[in-house]
Design an enzyme around this catalytic site. Structure first.
Site, short mmCIF file in Angstrom:
data_model
loop_
_atom_site.label_atom_id
_atom_site.label_comp_id
_atom_site.label_asym_id
_atom_site.label_seq_id
_atom_site.Cartn_x
_atom_site.Cartn_y
_atom_site.Cartn_z
NE ARG A 189 -1.97 -0.91 3.73
CZ ARG A 189 -1.59 0.15 4.41
NH1 ARG A 189 -1.94 1.37 4.03
NH2 ARG A 189 -0.83 0.02 5.49
CE LYS B 256 -5.45 -4.35 4.86
NZ LYS B 256 -5.98 -5.03 6.07
CG HIS C 161 -6.29 -4.71 10.92
ND1 HIS C 161 -5.00 -4.25 11.02
CD2 HIS C 161 -6.29 -5.55 9.85
CE1 HIS C 161 -4.26 -4.78 10.07
NE2 HIS C 161 -5.02 -5.58 9.35
CB SER D 290 1.80 -6.29 8.27
OG SER D 290 2.41 -7.13 7.34
CE LYS E 138 -3.85 -8.85 11.45
NZ LYS E 138 -4.34 -9.16 10.09
CB THR E 139 -2.56 -14.63 8.48
OG1 THR E 139 -3.12 -13.37 8.09
CG2 THR E 139 -3.03 -15.70 7.52
CG ASP F 289 -6.66 -8.41 7.39
OD1 ASP F 289 -5.80 -8.29 8.26
OD2 ASP F 289 -6.85 -7.56 6.51
NE ARG G 161 0.61 -8.91 2.32
CZ ARG G 161 0.01 -8.70 3.48
NH1 ARG G 161 -0.94 -9.53 3.88
NH2 ARG G 161 0.35 -7.69 4.23
#
Length: 538
Positions: A60, A201, A221, A239, A243-244, A258, A323
Site C-alpha cells: 500500500r 483495504k 483489524h 502485519s 495474525k494470519t 483480517d 503475498r
C-alpha cells in the site's frame, strides 16, 4: 457460497461513464487465470496458483490514500496525515478522466459483497482493468449465488485502473498513484498501482466508517477462529505479528484472517470471503493450512519462481511483502457462514523487536484499552531505509491506516464490549526473546502456539499472585508457568542474563509508549491512561 458456473447476465458500464467497453461479467476464476496468463500478466506456479508481479507498488501507499471531504465526512473523519482530505470537485474530475481512460477497453466486472452477517451485508461492484485484479476480488469478497445476482444492486463501486497515471499538478494527487474513498458517491477509485491490497483495504476503510457511524458495530483489524465448543477467539495485530498464522489453527475453525465486525447482538462476522496472507519464509511444517491453500485459484504476488515453477518463499528480492490470496474454501477448517458467537478471548499480537515484553501477559480492562489505542509493534533493522536498530511502530487500534474515525471512538466501543461481556484480553509478544533484534532470537512459533492453546484450554486462569508476576515496568501480569513452554521463556528479563541492559531497554520502550500516547491523552479517561507503563526513566 456461489456455484462455479459463469452467469449469463450481461451489463453495461455506460451509467458509470465508461463507454464502448468490452465487458466480461462475473467470469469464473479459472477463466480469469487463463486470461492473465494469455496476456502475459502472470504465470502458473507448480502448485497451480497464478503468480503475478504487481509492478511498481508491492504494498500500500498510505500517503496516497484520500477521503473526499464533504457533508458526510467533514465532521466525522479524523483528518490528518492518515486520513487526507480530497476535494469533491477534484474527485469528480479525476473520476471522469479514469472512466474516459477505461472506455473502449476490455474490462472485467464482478458483483460481490462484504460482511457475512446478512444484517450488515454491503453489495459491491468491482470494475477492473486486469483479469487478475478481478480474480483477486473473487477470492477476497463474498460470492453471491446465481439467484442473488438476478436482482443484485451494488451499493458501493470499486473502479480499479492500474494503468492510469494521474498528473499530480492537474489532478491534485501527491503522485501518479491514488486510492480515494467517496462516501457520498460510494466509490473507491484506485489508479496507478497494481497492488491488489488497495482493493481490499479500500472496502475495509469504508466499513470502518459505515459500521460504527450507522450500524453501532465495532469494525476490527483482526483474525478470528472458533473452537469445538463454539468459543470464539480474536487476534489483533499489525502485519508480520502472526495474525494470519495463529488463527489458521488445525484444531479450530477459521472465521477469517483480517477483518471483522463485532455487532450489538454480540456476534463476530467476517467482512471477507478469502484470505490475503504473507508468504515470506512460508513452510509447510510451520503453516500447513496456508501452504496447502496455495493451489489453483490462489494468486501469488511478487514471489520468485524456480525454473520448475516452485516458489522460493525465502527470496525477497522483489519485496518482503510477498503475498497470496485465496478463497476461504481453500482452508479445510472454516466456519460457513463466517460468523462466531461472542468472543471469550482476545489476543493483541506484537512483534517486540526490543525483546522486553513478556511472551504472554494478561491485561486489565484499562490496560486493554491503552494497548488497543497504542497498537504497538516494532520495525527491525534492514526492513526500511535508515532503520539501523529496532524502531517502535504504533498504529492505533492495530490498523490506523484504515480507520477514518478518531481512534478513541473504536477504543470506547471495544472497552464497552470488554466490560459488558467479561472477555479476557491477552498481550502476546511474537517478537524477540533473549535480547533485542540482532542479539536475541525470534520467539519460537511452537511456544506461541502453546501459550495461546493454554489460554483457549483454560490452563491460564484469572490473576492470582501465585500464578502471575506483575511486570515491574509495564505492569502487565505474566504467568509463572505454562504447559509446553520452558519457565525461563515466560520471563523476558531472565532470558537476557543482563538485568541492567534489560531494564535500560524496557524503560526506553516504556518512554516510547508514553510519548506516543500524548496525542490521545485528551480523549482518554484517567482509567485508560493508567493502563500504560507506570514506571519510566527520565
Amino acid at each position: 457460497m456461489a456455484n462455479n458456473t459463469q452467469t449469463t447476465k450481461s451489463i453495461s458500464l455506460d451509467d458509470y461513464g465508461i463507454k464502448n467497453a468490452e465487458v466480461h461479467y462475473q467470469l469464473h476464476p479459472d477463466r480469469l487465470h487463463d486470461i492473465a496468463i494469455a496476456k502475459g500478466h502472470g504465470v502458473e506456479a507448480s502448485s497451480g496458483a497464478l503468480a503475478v508481479n504487481t509492478g511498481e507498488f508491492t504494498g500500500r501507499s498510505p500517503q496516497d490514500r484520500f477521503i473526499v471531504k464533504d457533508e458526510v465526512t467533514k465532521d466525522r473523519v479524523w483528518w490528518g496525515n492518515v486520513n487526507i482530505a480530497f476535494d469533491p470537485d477534484d474527485f469528480q474530475k479525476l473520476y471522469d478522466k479514469v472512466t474516459e481512460y477505461l472506455s473502449g477497453k476490455e474490462l472485467f466486472v464482478r458483483d460481490s459483497y462484504a460482511c457475512a452477517d446478512e444484517n450488515y451485508k454491503l453489495n459491491i461492484r468491482v470494475i477492473t482493468e486486469y483479469a487478475w485484479s478481478n480474480q483477486f476480488a473473487y477470492n477476497m469478497f463474498l460470492r453471491p449465488t446465481e439467484k442473488e445476482l438476478e436482482n443484485f444492486t451494488p451499493e458501493w463501486t470499486i473502479v480499479n485502473a492500474p494503468g492510469f497515471m494521474a498528473d499530480p499538478k492537474v489532478d491534485k494527487t501527491r503522485q501518479h498513484n491514488f486510492a480515494i474513498l467517496d462516501f457520498t458517491r460510494k466509490i473507491a477509485l484506485i489508479g496507478g498501482t497494481g497492488y491488489t491490497g488497495e482493493i481490499k483495504k479500500g472496502i475495509f476503510s469504508a466499513l470502518n466508517f459505515i459500521l460504527p457511524v450507522f450500524k453501532n458495530t465495532l469494525p476490527m483489524h483482526c483474525s478470528a477462529n472458533i473452537g469445538k465448543d463454539d468459543d470464539t477467539a480474536i487476534f489483533f495485530g499489525l502485519s508480520g505479528t502472526g495474525k494470519t498464522t495463529l488463527s489458521a489453527d488445525p484444531g479450530r475453525r477459521l472465521i477469517g484472517d483480517d477483518e471483522h465486525g463485532w455487532t450489538k447482538e454480540n456476534t463476530v462476522f467476517n467482512f471477507e470471503g478469502g484470505c490475503y496472507a504473507k508468504v515470506i519464509n512460508l513452510c509447510e511444517e510451520n503453516e500447513p493450512d496456508i501452504f496447502k491453500a496455495i493451489k489453483k485459484g490462489a494468486i501469488l504476488e511478487n514471489v520468485i519462481l524456480h525454473a520448475d515453477g516452485k516458489v522460493d518463499f525465502d527470496d525477497v528480492s522483489i519485496t518482503q511483502n510477498t503475498r497470496v490470496s485465496y478463497p476461504l474454501d481453500h482452508i479445510e477448517n472454516t466456519v460457513m457462514p463466517s460468523i462466531g458467537d461472542n468472543p471469550k478471548n482476545i489476543f493483541f499480537l506484537t512483534a517486540d523487536a526490543f525483546g522486553v515484553l513478556p511472551p504472554i501477559s494478561k491485561l486489565t480492562p484499562s490496560q486493554a484499552a491503552y494497548h488497543f489505542i497504542s497498537g504497538y509493534t516494532a520495525k527491525v533493522a534492514g526492513t526500511e531505509a535508515g532503520v539501523v536498530e529496532p524502531t517502535p511502530n504504533f498504529s492505533a487500534c492495530f490498523g490506523a491506516p484504515f480507520m477514518p474515525l478518531h481512534p478513541a471512538k473504536y477504543a470506547e466501543m471495544l472497552s464497552s464490549k470488554i466490560q459488558d461481556t467479561g472477555v479476557n484480553v491477552w498481550l502476546v509478544n511474537t517478537g524477540w526473546t533473549g535480547g533485542p533484534y540482532g542479539v536475541g532470537t525470534r520467539m519460537k512459533l511452537k511456544y506461541t502456539r502453546a501459550m495461546i492453546n493454554a489460554v483457549l484450554n483454560g490452563d491460564l486462569k484469572d490473576y492470582t499472585y501465585e500464578d502471575y508476576h506483575i511486570h515491574s515496568v509495564f505492569g502487565v501480569a505474566q504467568p509463572r508457568s505454562c504447559p509446553g513452554v520452558p519457565t525461563e521463556v515466560l520471563s523476558p528479563r531472565t532470558t537476557w542474563n543482563d538485568d541492567q541492559a534489560y531494564y535500560t531497554t524496557a524503560f526506553k520502550l516504556a518512554n516510547s509508549f508514553r510519548e506516543n500516547f500524548k496525542k490521545f491523552e485528551s480523549f482518554a479517561s484517567e482509567e485508560i491512561r493508567r493502563g500504560g507503563p507506570q514506571r519510566y526513566a527520565f
